[in-house]
Motif scaffolding. Structure first.
Motif, PDB file in Angstrom:
ATOM      1  N   GLU A   1      -9.209  -2.097   5.935  1.00  0.00           N
ATOM      2  CA  GLU A   1      -9.016  -2.284   4.316  1.00  0.00           C
ATOM      3  C   GLU A   1      -7.822  -1.677   3.924  1.00  0.00           C
ATOM      4  N   ASN A   2      -7.275  -2.164   3.145  1.00  0.00           N
ATOM      5  CA  ASN A   2      -5.827  -2.046   2.373  1.00  0.00           C
ATOM      6  C   ASN A   2      -4.908  -2.073   3.185  1.00  0.00           C
TER       7      ASN A   2
ATOM      8  N   ASP B   1       0.924  -1.251   0.062  1.00  0.00           N
ATOM      9  CA  ASP B   1      -0.110   0.004   0.001  1.00  0.00           C
ATOM     10  C   ASP B   1       0.763   1.311   0.218  1.00  0.00           C
TER      11      ASP B   1
ATOM     12  N   THR C   1     -10.687  -7.281  -2.134  1.00  0.00           N
ATOM     13  CA  THR C   1      -9.962  -6.046  -1.728  1.00  0.00           C
ATOM     14  C   THR C   1      -8.861  -6.515  -0.715  1.00  0.00           C
TER      15      THR C   1
END
Length: 230
Positions: free
Chosen positions: A176-177, A110, A205
């Motif tokens: 998330e991420n 990320d 995801t």
């Protein structure tokens, strides 16, 4: 559920295998070194190189889900283990109609990941170790993520932060991420993957995973994970 675990004799794969068996799953442990895995009820060992399409296809046949905990150490030159295995695994899954995939990458994948309050990590450790010394590994992780995202499988990319050993599962956090933290215990990483396998909260995801209840000593972590194991 019958689960194929790639990298089953690795440090994270062993926790995954142990926890999955304890939860009542059947496990197909995919490894290149079968002798390192003791026989147990519910465990089947499949000998395969994760980049070999034929061997991977045979290992996945008859399973309900695939969990990949493959890893490789930073080294000179180009790394292809992650992307090549992703191609072999996703192709085999499509061939056999297996839809659920969870694959371990890293929070470094990320580009916006910067843990809050971690000045030394963000400005010294991360640029030197993650962005330079381990750059070939993380570049291939990103290629793996791209290959997985291009499929129509029910995938989840699992992004831990700095991995370390801890004897028990803690009250870990997911997001998330990527998650806002520097460290992830391997026990927590394995537990989060098995929970996500059932809950499907992060379908198609990325799921960040961090440990906050305990923190390893940085110097000891670098020694254990980077020097001692060489």
């Amino acid at each position: 559920m019958r689960i194929a675990v790639f990298g089953a004799n690795g440090p994270t794969g062993r926790h995954l295998t142990d926890q999955a068996l304890a939860a009542g799953h059947e496990v197909v442990a995919v490894t290149r070194r079968p002798g390192s895995l003791p026989a147990r009820p519910g465990l089947t060992v499949a000998v395969a190189d994760a980049t070999d399409p034929v061997a991977v296809s045979a290992a996945i046949d008859g399973t309900d889900a695939v969990l990949s905990a493959l890893g490789t150490r930073p080294a000179g030159g180009t790394v292809t283990t992650y992307s090549a295995s992703a191609t072999a695994i996703t192709s085999a899954m499509a061939r056999h109609g297996v839809r659920r995939l969870l694959a371990v990458t890293s929070s470094v994948a990320d580009p916006n990941w910067r843990p809050t309050g971690a000045h030394f990590f963000n400005h010294v450790f991360d640029p030197l170790v993650n962005r330079r010394l381990a750059r070939p590994v993380h570049e291939d992780m990103r290629r793996m993520e791209a290959a997985v995202r291009e499929t129509d499988l029910d995938w989840t990319l699992v992004r831990p932060s700095g991995l370390f050993e801890h004897p028990v599962v803690t009250d870990y956090r997911t997001a998330e991420n990527s998650a806002d933290g520097v460290f992830t215990a391997r026990t927590d990483l394995a537990a989060s993957m098995l929970r996500e396998l059932g809950e499907r909260r992060y379908l198609r995801t990325a799921m960040g995973v961090i440990t906050t209840a305990v923190k390893p000593n940085i110097a000891k972590l670098v020694w254990n994970e980077g020097v001692k194991k060489k």
